[in-house]
Structure formats: structure tokens, C-alpha cells
Design an enzyme around this catalytic site. Sequence first.
Site, PDB file in Angstrom:
ATOM      1  N   HIS A 178       0.851  -1.204   0.000  1.00  0.00           N
ATOM      2  CA  HIS A 178       0.000   0.000   0.000  1.00  0.00           C
ATOM      3  C   HIS A 178       0.876   1.241   0.000  1.00  0.00           C
ATOM      4  O   HIS A 178       1.486   1.609   1.018  1.00  0.00           O
ATOM      5  CB  HIS A 178      -0.941   0.043   1.206  1.00  0.00           C
ATOM      6  CG  HIS A 178      -1.921   1.183   1.145  1.00  0.00           C
ATOM      7  ND1 HIS A 178      -3.244   1.037   0.770  1.00  0.00           N
ATOM      8  CD2 HIS A 178      -1.777   2.501   1.399  1.00  0.00           C
ATOM      9  CE1 HIS A 178      -3.860   2.195   0.802  1.00  0.00           C
ATOM     10  NE2 HIS A 178      -2.991   3.119   1.179  1.00  0.00           N
TER      11      HIS A 178
ATOM     12  N   ARG B  26     -14.536  12.468   4.086  1.00  0.00           N
ATOM     13  CA  ARG B  26     -13.734  13.688   3.972  1.00  0.00           C
ATOM     14  C   ARG B  26     -12.903  13.681   2.689  1.00  0.00           C
ATOM     15  O   ARG B  26     -12.324  14.697   2.315  1.00  0.00           O
ATOM     16  CB  ARG B  26     -12.838  13.858   5.204  1.00  0.00           C
ATOM     17  CG  ARG B  26     -11.677  12.951   5.257  1.00  0.00           C
ATOM     18  CD  ARG B  26     -10.840  13.029   6.511  1.00  0.00           C
ATOM     19  NE  ARG B  26     -10.190  11.746   6.703  1.00  0.00           N
ATOM     20  CZ  ARG B  26      -9.105  11.347   6.059  1.00  0.00           C
ATOM     21  NH1 ARG B  26      -8.530  12.136   5.191  1.00  0.00           N
ATOM     22  NH2 ARG B  26      -8.595  10.148   6.286  1.00  0.00           N
TER      23      ARG B  26
ATOM     24  N   TYR C 102     -11.884   1.358   1.190  1.00  0.00           N
ATOM     25  CA  TYR C 102     -11.382   2.271   2.227  1.00  0.00           C
ATOM     26  C   TYR C 102     -12.583   2.859   2.954  1.00  0.00           C
ATOM     27  O   TYR C 102     -13.433   3.523   2.330  1.00  0.00           O
ATOM     28  CB  TYR C 102     -10.535   3.368   1.590  1.00  0.00           C
ATOM     29  CG  TYR C 102      -9.737   4.195   2.594  1.00  0.00           C
ATOM     30  CD1 TYR C 102      -9.376   3.682   3.833  1.00  0.00           C
ATOM     31  CD2 TYR C 102      -9.307   5.481   2.282  1.00  0.00           C
ATOM     32  CE1 TYR C 102      -8.621   4.432   4.732  1.00  0.00           C
ATOM     33  CE2 TYR C 102      -8.552   6.232   3.177  1.00  0.00           C
ATOM     34  CZ  TYR C 102      -8.218   5.700   4.400  1.00  0.00           C
ATOM     35  OH  TYR C 102      -7.483   6.435   5.294  1.00  0.00           O
TER      36      TYR C 102
ATOM     37  N   ASP D 263       2.223   2.970   3.188  1.00  0.00           N
ATOM     38  CA  ASP D 263       1.332   4.114   2.986  1.00  0.00           C
ATOM     39  C   ASP D 263       2.102   5.375   2.573  1.00  0.00           C
ATOM     40  O   ASP D 263       1.575   6.482   2.641  1.00  0.00           O
ATOM     41  CB  ASP D 263       0.458   4.415   4.209  1.00  0.00           C
ATOM     42  CG  ASP D 263      -0.699   5.342   3.842  1.00  0.00           C
ATOM     43  OD1 ASP D 263      -1.156   5.278   2.686  1.00  0.00           O
ATOM     44  OD2 ASP D 263      -1.119   6.145   4.688  1.00  0.00           O
TER      45      ASP D 263
END
Length: 309
Positions: free
Chosen positions: A39, A138, A165, A258
Amino acid sequence: MSTMNTMGTTFEPDEDWLAYHPNPSKPAFTPPPGAVDAHCHVFGPGDVFPYAPERRYTPCDAPKEKLWQLRDRLGFERNVIVQASCHGSDNRALVDALGASGGRARGIATVGADVTDAELRELHAAGVRGARFNFVKRLVDTSPRAALESIAARVARLGWHLVVYLEAGDLPGLEDFLVKLPGVVVFDHMGRPDVTRRVNGPEFDRFVRLVAGNRNFYSKVSCPERLSITGPPDYDDVVPFARRLVETIPDRVLWGTDWPHPNMKSHMPDDGMLVDWIPRIATTPELRRKLLVDTPMRLYWPEEACDGA
Ligand code: 0GY
């Protein structure tokens, strides 16, 4: 810092945007041979691959060359690059990175319901193996469920899987939809639990039951930096959550850096220290091999995978 593209558009990173760590430490933990960072993202550069008009944030550029440097420094061999919301459904930066990776990166794209079969085939040829459904409010206006179901059915024909997600509070409202999705479904960042709650409490129990009970569900045990309240470098409060998943579904967990850590406001992690966190959540060589090699290879390079799990 501003970048200007050929249309004369500039992309200033958000004022409070934290740039990725300039010089990550060399981890003490050596990942097993063939390890996959499952990821991570590439952003822009914005003058070549403009950020999407509908984006909710403007990041600093995080180009593929920097990702390859990080991969090598951390001791990984491959990357799975996940399309982030700042590029919307324009996957050109992702495709460019995949093309430059020499086969060492695979991708997760974002596609709209209007994507054509020819475009899907092109993405597949470029190395895309999954579509991301982002439910984080968001970040995006999520597409209607019917549109997502149609995308899911179409990409399943290419053998792709889905990456979901969401935040833990939204899971109850999505479960009925998720269990009907075809093929493999991978959850980002453990479904983003609130780690101030108990690891055996009802919220995380619900997530663990869901992924453990559906053989096609997988979870990334990533992002301690994003979930932690106790903070770096140990991210102690996230360890029990990740460990519970690694031990409950050892053949269906994935790990990723990430990088470049979009929307981190509290601090920017040292990626080397994130790698040193891995032995705390996967406590044996066998668990680490499954997490870092066998499972990502089975999902992303099945033609080369050899564990047969
Ligand atoms: C992540 C996290 C985030 C952002 C995105 O698509 C995105 O914009 O993924 C986030 O802000 O939580 O790294 O997956």
C-alpha cells in the site's frame, strides 16, 4: 513550492501539508526476500499529471523515482500502488509508474461507471489488478451503490479484486453491500478502527468477525501512524489491533508503508521505523513471510506465487 503544468495551472500543496520523510532510517528488521510494500501511492508530479479538479486536498508531489528509492532503502522488492483521491479517476500517474517499474509494481485504480471495457483492458495491460472503492467522506463523494456493483461485476471478469477504504463507524451501514461483492475484497488500514476502544470490544470485534467469516475478505494491517494516539516511534496502541488480525487470518493480511502518508497532520513517520514495527505485529518468520511475500504475491503476481495457500 509550486508546480505549473502545460495548461498554466499551479498546484500548491495545502498549507499544513507534511512532506514525506526526507531521509528514512535503514530498518533494523530485514524483510524476507521478495517482500511487497502493498500500500503506497504516487502523487503527480502535478506539472505532468495534474491533480483532479474535484480533489479535497493538494499534496506535495511524490513521484515514482522517490518511491523506488524508498523501496530499495527499506529492503522491499515490489510495490502495490494505490490510486489516491487527489488524482480522482485519472489513473495516468499510476499507469506511468507501473510502466516504469520493470514489472515490480502492480496497481489499484479508481474507475467510474463510465469506464469503457477497452480502458479497463488497457489498465490491466499496464499492471492494474484491482479497483478501489473509497467511502471516506472527507476524501470523496462516494459513487452510488448501483454504480459500484456494476464496476465490481465488470472488473471481476478481469480477475481484479476490490480495495475498500472506510472508517470503522461506517462499517455497519456498508456490511450488507460488502458481503455481496464478487471476488476478493481488501480493506485498507484494518477498517480504520478507533484504537482508544478495546481491541476485543464490539467495534473491532465486528470488523474481525466480518473479515474472518468471509474467506474472500482481506485486511491491510497498515497505518499505525494514522491510527495511533500514543504516537511514534512505537505506536504501541495499534499493535494489539494489527496482531489480532495477523493471528486470526494469517493468510489474508497485507502490509504497506502508505508512503507518502497523505493527510498526516500530527507528524510524518520515518518509514524505516514503520518497517521495524512489523516484527511486533507478525511475531514469527512464518507470519512475516505470509504477510510480506506469500499473500501479496498470490493477489498481485499470481503467475509467480508459489505458496498455494
Ligand atoms: C491512505 C489514506 C488517505 C488518503 C487516501 O485516497 C486518498 O486520498 O488514500 C487518508 O487521507 O486517509 O493512505 O490510504
